[in-house]
Motif scaffolding. Structure first.
Motif, mmCIF file in Angstrom:
data_model
loop_
_atom_site.group_PDB
_atom_site.id
_atom_site.type_symbol
_atom_site.label_atom_id
_atom_site.label_comp_id
_atom_site.label_asym_id
_atom_site.label_seq_id
_atom_site.Cartn_x
_atom_site.Cartn_y
_atom_site.Cartn_z
ATOM 1 N N ARG A 326 0.832 -1.210 0.000
ATOM 2 C CA ARG A 326 0.000 0.000 0.000
ATOM 3 C C ARG A 326 0.865 1.258 0.000
ATOM 4 N N SER A 327 1.949 1.225 0.745
ATOM 5 C CA SER A 327 2.837 2.387 0.821
ATOM 6 C C SER A 327 3.671 2.567 -0.441
ATOM 7 N N GLU A 328 3.723 1.539 -1.283
ATOM 8 C CA GLU A 328 4.500 1.619 -2.520
ATOM 9 C C GLU A 328 3.675 2.146 -3.691
ATOM 10 N N ILE A 329 2.391 1.818 -3.715
ATOM 11 C CA ILE A 329 1.592 2.136 -4.903
ATOM 12 C C ILE A 329 0.963 3.532 -4.820
ATOM 13 N N SER A 330 1.145 4.236 -3.711
ATOM 14 C CA SER A 330 0.628 5.598 -3.607
ATOM 15 C C SER A 330 1.561 6.438 -2.744
ATOM 16 N N THR A 331 1.284 7.737 -2.721
ATOM 17 C CA THR A 331 2.063 8.663 -1.896
ATOM 18 C C THR A 331 1.371 8.936 -0.557
ATOM 19 N N GLU A 332 0.465 8.048 -0.177
ATOM 20 C CA GLU A 332 -0.286 8.220 1.069
ATOM 21 C C GLU A 332 0.655 8.466 2.246
ATOM 22 N N ASN A 333 0.315 9.467 3.047
ATOM 23 C CA ASN A 333 1.131 9.806 4.215
ATOM 24 C C ASN A 333 0.201 10.183 5.362
ATOM 25 N N ILE A 334 -0.321 9.164 6.041
ATOM 26 C CA ILE A 334 -1.317 9.368 7.089
ATOM 27 C C ILE A 334 -0.646 9.745 8.403
ATOM 28 N N GLN A 335 -1.156 10.783 9.026
ATOM 29 C CA GLN A 335 -0.753 11.110 10.392
ATOM 30 C C GLN A 335 -1.848 10.603 11.337
ATOM 31 N N PHE A 336 -1.488 9.668 12.197
ATOM 32 C CA PHE A 336 -2.429 9.059 13.139
ATOM 33 C C PHE A 336 -1.952 9.404 14.543
ATOM 34 N N GLU A 337 -2.709 10.259 15.224
ATOM 35 C CA GLU A 337 -2.296 10.755 16.525
ATOM 36 C C GLU A 337 -3.425 10.605 17.536
ATOM 37 N N LYS A 338 -3.156 9.888 18.621
ATOM 38 C CA LYS A 338 -4.127 9.695 19.710
ATOM 39 C C LYS A 338 -5.462 9.178 19.184
ATOM 40 N N GLY A 339 -5.381 8.206 18.290
ATOM 41 C CA GLY A 339 -6.588 7.578 17.772
ATOM 42 C C GLY A 339 -7.325 8.368 16.711
ATOM 43 N N LYS A 340 -6.704 9.431 16.204
ATOM 44 C CA LYS A 340 -7.340 10.260 15.187
ATOM 45 C C LYS A 340 -6.451 10.387 13.956
ATOM 46 N N MET A 341 -7.099 10.459 12.784
ATOM 47 C CA MET A 341 -6.385 10.779 11.553
ATOM 48 C C MET A 341 -6.428 12.289 11.343
ATOM 49 N N VAL A 342 -5.276 12.865 11.127
ATOM 50 C CA VAL A 342 -5.166 14.304 10.911
ATOM 51 C C VAL A 342 -5.575 14.616 9.465
ATOM 52 N N ILE A 343 -6.360 15.681 9.273
ATOM 53 C CA ILE A 343 -6.794 16.083 7.944
ATOM 54 C C ILE A 343 -5.615 16.723 7.216
ATOM 55 N N PRO A 344 -5.219 16.185 6.039
ATOM 56 C CA PRO A 344 -4.074 16.756 5.325
ATOM 57 C C PRO A 344 -4.423 18.072 4.634
ATOM 58 N N ASP A 345 -3.404 18.898 4.379
ATOM 59 C CA ASP A 345 -3.603 20.233 3.816
ATOM 60 C C ASP A 345 -3.000 20.407 2.431
ATOM 61 N N LEU A 346 -2.597 19.325 1.777
ATOM 62 C CA LEU A 346 -2.035 19.429 0.435
ATOM 63 C C LEU A 346 -3.126 19.751 -0.574
ATOM 64 N N PRO A 347 -2.787 20.337 -1.723
ATOM 65 C CA PRO A 347 -3.805 20.658 -2.729
ATOM 66 C C PRO A 347 -4.538 19.417 -3.231
ATOM 67 N N GLY A 348 -5.796 19.599 -3.619
ATOM 68 C CA GLY A 348 -6.602 18.490 -4.114
ATOM 69 C C GLY A 348 -6.883 17.490 -3.022
ATOM 70 N N LEU A 349 -6.789 16.210 -3.389
ATOM 71 C CA LEU A 349 -6.942 15.140 -2.390
ATOM 72 C C LEU A 349 -5.649 14.893 -1.629
ATOM 73 N N GLY A 350 -4.560 15.481 -2.083
ATOM 74 C CA GLY A 350 -3.287 15.359 -1.375
ATOM 75 C C GLY A 350 -2.607 14.020 -1.533
ATOM 76 N N ILE A 351 -2.877 13.316 -2.645
ATOM 77 C CA ILE A 351 -2.338 11.970 -2.826
ATOM 78 C C ILE A 351 -2.201 11.675 -4.309
ATOM 79 N N ASP A 352 -1.278 10.779 -4.646
ATOM 80 C CA ASP A 352 -1.107 10.346 -6.034
ATOM 81 C C ASP A 352 -0.841 8.846 -6.045
ATOM 82 N N ILE A 353 -0.929 8.240 -7.221
ATOM 83 C CA ILE A 353 -0.615 6.824 -7.367
ATOM 84 C C ILE A 353 0.694 6.654 -8.125
#
Length: 387
Positions: A326-353
């Protein structure tokens, strides 16, 4: 700016195959990514995406509402999982283009943030547990990561009815998990639309002793009147909606007062704006919004953009681990802190394949596990966290 083409990609992901779509424009380097992962109909939904290409090529990608309306209208046989999943994937790709073109995350185009992070509940945390003790140990491990609730289906291969032995085994599993996490996290019981009405009622009332957060899809999804009856006869909250495909399906659910929590899927129920509309209707009924989210990285990214700007967003379904690539096929970079996913601030959806990496994991046919008794084989032995 004009749309020039679309391309689809199918990537093996163990329990299913992810389906991604890429919408290209005539601006060099500007394209959008969406996801239409539809378990066990992957080639069908990919072709459905291509069938919509005629409505796209030569059009302005910023006119997202126009595309949605035309794609839904021109389908003639409206609704259903295949058409709506194709519309969903392309719609989220158009939002990705729009956000990138304007240099802002999608949530800014939908009204802006109401929160910085979203609490998550875990799915898949139990693999490959088989006994109540194994489930209890896996539950402790998941809670240590920070999840606020755990979901699983304890009903083996049962369908429509359940034997006394099978029900006792299921309740023993629920009890073991409940005892291992009480005072620390909630539990959610998934039924995958298994049972007839009297069986669903019997099980729902048996579950009341465990103070569950909700009882998910207790009967097959097409019978919303039956779901409303179950809800009225059990002493636990009921959730539904992952197999409803647009605002009109949800209109009936709301009118019937058939669920306490709703769970539309961004990859199946029409995309980002359609889910925001569904959430707004739910808000008027004071119903929490908890989208179905067990798929791939692009669907997760789109759901996070929704989570940012929907006031009645309550809990995010999150797979606790996934295939190592999963980490190879996309640029996903999830921040998981204290049981929560942080909302990313990159343009668009903030991810690529990564197309070259996707090619390494070609389509593999999979079968539905839900009624075969092997649901805990949902993850491979080398599964790992992706956040």
């Amino acid at each position: 700016m004009k749309i020039t083409a679309i391309k689809t990609f199918i990537c093996h992901a163990y329990r299913t195959n992810w389906v991604f779509v890429k919408v290209y424009t005539n601006i060099d380097g500007l394209y959008g990514i969406g996801e239409a992962t539809l378990e066990y109909k992957e080639h069908t939904v990919a072709q459905a995406c291509h069938d919509l290409e005629g409505l796209l090529v030569g059009k302005d990608p910023h006119r997202i509402e126009e595309f949605w309306h035309l794609a839904y209208r021109e389908g003639y046989w409206r609704g259903g999982a295949v058409l709506m999943s194709a519309i969903s994937a392309i719609e989220m790709a158009l939002w990705d283009i729009k956000g990138k073109d304007l240099g802002v995350p999608v949530y800014q185009l939908l009204g802006g943030k109401v929160r910085e992070a979203i609490p998550c509940y875990a799915n898949g945390w139990f693999a490959p547990a088989k006994t109540p003790d194994e489930f209890a140990e896996k539950a402790k491990q998941a809670i240590e990561i920070g999840f606020s609730a755990l979901k699983w289906d304890p009903f083996g291969s049962s369908y429509l009815q359940i034997s006394r032995k099978e029900l006792n085994e299921a309740l023993s599993c629920v009890e073991a998990v409940y005892d291992s996490v009480k005072h620390k996290a909630d539990i959610i019981i998934e039924a995958h639309g298994r049972f007839d009405i009297p069986t669903a009622v019997r099980i729902g009332n048996a579950l009341s002793q465990f103070d569950i957060l909700w009882y998910e899809e207790p009967i097959p999804p097409q019978n919303l009147e039956g779901l409303a009856e179950v809800k009225s006869r059990v002493n636990v909250p009921v959730s539904a909606g992952e197999r409803l495909y647009n605002r009109w399906d949800f209109k009936r659910l709301f009118e019937l007062k058939a669920a306490d929590f709703i769970q539309p899927d961004v990859s199946h129920a029409g995309g980002i704006m359609e889910l925001k509309k569904i959430a707004a209707i739910a808000e008027s009924f004071h119903i929490p919004f908890c989208p179905h989210n067990p798929s791939g990285p692009i669907a997760n990214a789109a759901t996070l953009q929704l989570a940012a700007c929907v006031p009645n967003f309550y809990l995010l379904e999150t797979m606790s681990s996934d295939v190592p690539w999963r980490s190879e096929i996309s640029t996903e970079n999830i921040q998981f802190e204290k049981g929560k996913m942080v909302i990313p601030d990159l343009p668009g959806l903030g991810i690529d394949i990564n197309e070259k990496e996707i090619e390494k994991y070609p389509y593999k046919a999979q079968e539905l596990r839900h009624y075969k008794g092997n649901l805990t084989d949902i993850r491979p032995e080398n599964a790992k966290s992706y956040f």
